[in-house]
Design a protein around this motif. Structure first.
Motif, short mmCIF file in Angstrom:
data_model
loop_
_atom_site.label_atom_id
_atom_site.label_comp_id
_atom_site.label_asym_id
_atom_site.label_seq_id
_atom_site.Cartn_x
_atom_site.Cartn_y
_atom_site.Cartn_z
N GLU A 140 5.63 -40.47 -111.37
CA GLU A 140 5.77 -40.58 -112.84
C GLU A 140 4.83 -39.60 -113.58
OE1 GLU A 140 8.27 -42.33 -113.41
OE2 GLU A 140 8.42 -43.93 -111.93
N PRO A 141 3.52 -39.66 -113.34
CA PRO A 141 2.65 -38.68 -114.00
C PRO A 141 2.91 -37.28 -113.47
CG PRO A 141 1.38 -39.96 -112.41
CD PRO A 141 2.74 -40.61 -112.50
N ALA A 142 3.36 -37.18 -112.20
CA ALA A 142 3.60 -35.85 -111.63
C ALA A 142 4.61 -35.07 -112.48
CB ALA A 142 4.12 -35.98 -110.20
N GLN A 147 5.96 -30.64 -116.31
CA GLN A 147 6.69 -30.20 -117.52
C GLN A 147 5.77 -29.89 -118.69
OE1 GLN A 147 9.37 -33.56 -117.93
NE2 GLN A 147 10.20 -33.22 -115.87
N ARG A 148 4.48 -29.81 -118.44
CA ARG A 148 3.56 -29.81 -119.58
C ARG A 148 3.59 -28.57 -120.45
NH1 ARG A 148 -2.35 -28.18 -117.87
NH2 ARG A 148 -2.81 -28.90 -119.96
N GLN A 165 10.39 -37.17 -125.13
CA GLN A 165 10.85 -38.54 -124.86
C GLN A 165 10.77 -38.84 -123.36
OE1 GLN A 165 12.25 -40.91 -127.33
NE2 GLN A 165 11.45 -42.07 -125.59
N VAL A 166 11.27 -37.90 -122.58
CA VAL A 166 11.20 -38.08 -121.12
C VAL A 166 9.74 -38.22 -120.71
CG1 VAL A 166 11.61 -36.94 -118.89
CG2 VAL A 166 13.40 -36.89 -120.66
N ASN A 167 8.87 -37.36 -121.24
CA ASN A 167 7.45 -37.37 -120.87
C ASN A 167 6.78 -38.71 -121.19
OD1 ASN A 167 6.85 -33.87 -121.80
ND2 ASN A 167 7.70 -34.75 -119.95
N VAL A 168 6.98 -39.21 -122.41
CA VAL A 168 6.28 -40.47 -122.74
C VAL A 168 6.83 -41.62 -121.89
CG1 VAL A 168 5.50 -39.89 -125.08
CG2 VAL A 168 7.73 -40.98 -124.79
N HIS A 262 18.56 -42.05 -119.88
CA HIS A 262 18.42 -40.97 -120.85
C HIS A 262 17.92 -39.68 -120.18
CE1 HIS A 262 17.58 -38.81 -124.55
NE2 HIS A 262 16.33 -38.63 -124.17
N HIS A 263 17.05 -39.83 -119.21
CA HIS A 263 16.51 -38.64 -118.55
C HIS A 263 17.64 -37.87 -117.86
CE1 HIS A 263 12.50 -41.09 -118.21
NE2 HIS A 263 13.04 -41.15 -119.39
#
Ligand code: FE2
Ligand code: FE2
Length: 493
Positions: A140-142, A147-148, A165-168, A262-263
Motif C-alpha cells: 500500500e505505501p509502496a 507514484q510520488r 485519490q488513489v494515493n490517499v 476506482h483504482h
C-alpha cells in the motif's frame, strides 16, 4: 397501528446506527469502536505522526498544500459510503473501516471449513497471519512511493485528482493493515507497523517486500498500466483475503475492495483514452507509422503493447511461485481462500485434486499436473489473467471502432517471468521458448526499450488549465462525482 409505529421506530434506529457507524469525532475516523479501546487508540495515535511524516516525505511531491477534490469514506453501506469535497492531502481523514460483521459466518475452506470464523488470532497461526497482513500492508505505501512524482506531469487536473485519490486510499489501506497489526499482534504488530513506514520502494538496503512494488512508475502510461494491472492484483489478493477464517481480516479487506474498484477504473479508462487519442491521430494522418505518430505527439500502439507486456508480466509474478507449500498452508488453515470461494462447487478442501502448471522440458513449455493445494498461487494467477483479459478486450473495441486493424494482447503467462519454475526462462510473448540470441534480438520489440521510455517521458508535461488535456490522451467521457470534465479538481495554493 402499533405495528406501524414499531416499524418506524426500527427504521429510525437503523438510520441512527448508520449515522454513528463511522465516528469522525475521534482523532481517527473508525467504525470499530476505537474510543472504547484505549490501548489500541493510544497505539494508533502514536503511529499517526510517523505516518504523517512518511506521507509528507514520500507522498505526492509538491502538492501537500493543494486543495484536492477527494472522496472520503464515511460509511460501509454500498449505497452512499463516500462524500466528496476539497481536502489538503495531509489533512485527509484516513480511517479504519471494516465491512459489517456477518452474523453466523463460518470458515469457507480448508480443514476448519464450517466452523465459526475466528475473532481472535489462533496462537498456532499467529506468525503466518502476521506475515500475510504485513505483505499486503507493504504494497500500500509502496505504490504511493512509486507514484510520488507523477503529480508534476499530470495530463490534466482530472487525472491529477484521480492520482491523488488513489494515493490517499492506498494510504488508508495501510491504515487498515496497521489497525489489524496493532489490535491483534501486540508489540510484534507495533514493530511491523513501524517497519511498514521504514521500507522504501526501490531502495537497495531496505526495499519493499514484493518486486513489482520496487519498480519505478516513471510516467503516466506506466501509472495507468500499473493501476489497471497491479491494482487488479490487489483486487484478487483482497478477494482471497476477504474469505479469511480470521474475520477481522475478511471484513477489512472486503471494504478495501470498494475503493480498489476506482483504482482499476483509473487504469482502464486511462489506457482507453490514450488508445482513443492515438487512433484519432492515426485516422487523421492516415498512418500507422510509429515514427510519424510519435512526431505528432501520440503514443503508437506497438509501444502500448510493450508497456502492457511489461506490466502484465511483472504483475503476474506477484501471485508467487506456481507451486507453493505456503499457499497450501494458507488455504488449509482458511487464512486465505480462493477468488470467489463461496461460488465454487467443489469440497473447498481440495485434497486429492490436481491442477496444471507449466514447466520447461526439452526447450518446450509443457503442462504438469500437481496437487491443487500446492498450486493455489497458480489458480489465483489464472483467475487474475482471465479478469485482466476482459479489459484488454474492451480496449480492443476502441481500436476496432476506429477501424484500425491492430489488437492488443496479453502476453503468454510464461513470458518475462521472474518467480517460480518459469523464472528466467526466455519465452516469447506468444509462448515459444527462445534462445538467448533470439531473446536479445527481440527484447526491444517485446518490452519497453530505453528509447520507448524516453519517448513517453518526453510527452509528459503538466496541464493545469481546467478542462484541458495533454495531446497524448483524450478527455474522459464524464467527470468525477457528476462534476463537469472542466471542473477545478485541484486548486493550487
Ligand atoms: Fe490498496
Ligand atoms: Fe489500489
Amino acid at each position: 397501528m402499533a405495528q406501524d409505529d414499531t416499524l418506524t421506530e426500527d427504521r429510525e434506529s437503523i438510520d441512527n446506527e448508520k449515522f454513528v457507524e463511522v465516528s469522525y469525532a475521534d482523532s481517527i475516523p473508525n467504525n470499530v469502536g476505537l474510543s472504547s479501546d484505549r490501548q489500541l487508540l493510544r497505539a494508533l495515535e502514536s503511529w499517526h505522526p510517523n505516518y504523517i511524516d512518511w506521507w509528507k516525505d514520500m507522498g505526492p511531491e509538491g502538492f501537500q498544500d493543494a486543495d484536492v477534490y477527494l472522496r472520503t469514506a464515511v460509511g460501509v453501506d454500498p449505497a452512499g459510503w463516500a462524500k466528496f469535497g476539497y481536502v489538503k492531502m495531509p489533512d485527509y481523514r484516513w480511517g479504519i473501516l471494516l465491512a459489517p460483521q456477518v452474523e453466523g459466518r463460518t470458515i469457507p475452506c480448508g480443514r476448519h471449513k464450517g466452523e465459526p470464523v475466528w475473532q481472535e488470532v489462533p496462537g498456532e497461526y499467529r506468525s503466518l497471519l502476521r506475515r500475510l497482513i504485513v505483505v499486503q500492508g507493504d504494497t500500500e505505501p509502496a505504490s504511493v512511493e512509486q507514484q510520488r512524482y507523477l503529480g508534476a506531469t499530470a495530463p490534466s487536473l482530472y487525472d491529477m485528482r484521480n492520482l491523488f485519490q488513489v494515493n490517499v486510499e492506498e494510504g488508508r489501506h495501510l491504515w487498515a493493515m496497521v489497525y489489524l497489526l496493532h489490535k491483534y499482534f501486540g508489540r510484534d504488530g507495533r514493530e511491523e507497523g513501524e517497519a511498514l513506514l521504514e521500507r522504501r520502494s526501490g531502495q537497495q538496503d531496505n526495499p519493499r517486500i514484493l518486486q513489482a512494488f520496487n519498480e519505478e512508475t516513471p510516467d503516466w502510461l506506466s501509472f495507468f498500466m500499473f493501476t489497471y494491472f497491479t491494482d487488479r492484483d490487489g483486487k484478487f489478493q483482497l478477494c482471497a483475503l476477504a474469505e479469511s477464517s480470521f474475520d477481522p481480516l475478511a471484513r477489512t479487506t472486503k471494504f478495501m475492495l470498494t475503493e480498489e474498484a476506482h483504482h482499476m477504473f483509473v487504469g482502464e479508462s486511462g489506457i482507453s483514452r490514450v488508445i482513443s487519442r492515438t487512433c484519432a491521430a492515426m485516422n487523421e494522418m492516415k498512418t500507422d507509422d510509429p515514427a510519424k505518430l510519435r512526431a505528432a505527439g501520440v503514443i503508437d500502439l506497438p509501444t502500448l503493447q510493450r508497456y502492457l507486456n511489461f506490466h502484465f508480466s511483472v504483475t503476474i509474478d506477484l501471485f508467487g511461485a506456481d507451486e507453493s507449500s505456503n499457499a497450501a498452508t494458507f488455504y488449509s488453515t482458511g487464512l486465505k481462500g480462493r477468488y470467489e470461494e463461496g461460488k465454487r462447487l467443489d469440497d473447498h478442501q481440495l485434497k486429492g485434486q490436481t491442477y496444471r502448471v507449466l514447466a520447461v522440458q526439452n526447450n518446450q513449455l509443457v503442462e504438469r499436473e500437481v496437487p491443487m493445494l500446492n498450486a493455489l498461487n497458480e489458480v489465483l494467477r489464472d483467475d487474475y489473467i482471465k479478469d485482466s483479459i476482459g479489459g484488454v478486450e474492451r480496449w480492443n473495441k476502441v481500436i476496432e471502432k476506429a477501424g484500425i486493424p491492430f489488437r492488443l494482447k496479453t502476453p503468454h503467462k510464461a513470458f518475462h517471468r521472474n518467480i517460480g519454475t518459469l523464472a528466467g526462462v526466455k519465452v516469447s510473448p506468444d509462448g515459444r521458448v527462445v534462445s538467448e540470441a533470439e531473446w536479445k534480438a527481440n527484447v526491444d520489440h517485446w518490452l519497453p526499450s530505453g528509447g520507448d521510455r524516453a519517448f513517453v517521458a518526453s510527452l509528459m508535461g503538466r496541464v493545469v488549465e481546467p478542462g484541458k488535456f495533454a495531446n497524448w490522451i483524450a478527455p474522459p467521457v464524464m467527470g468525477i462525482n457528476r462534476q463537469p470534465v472542466d471542473f477545478e479538481y485541484v486548486r493550487f495554493n
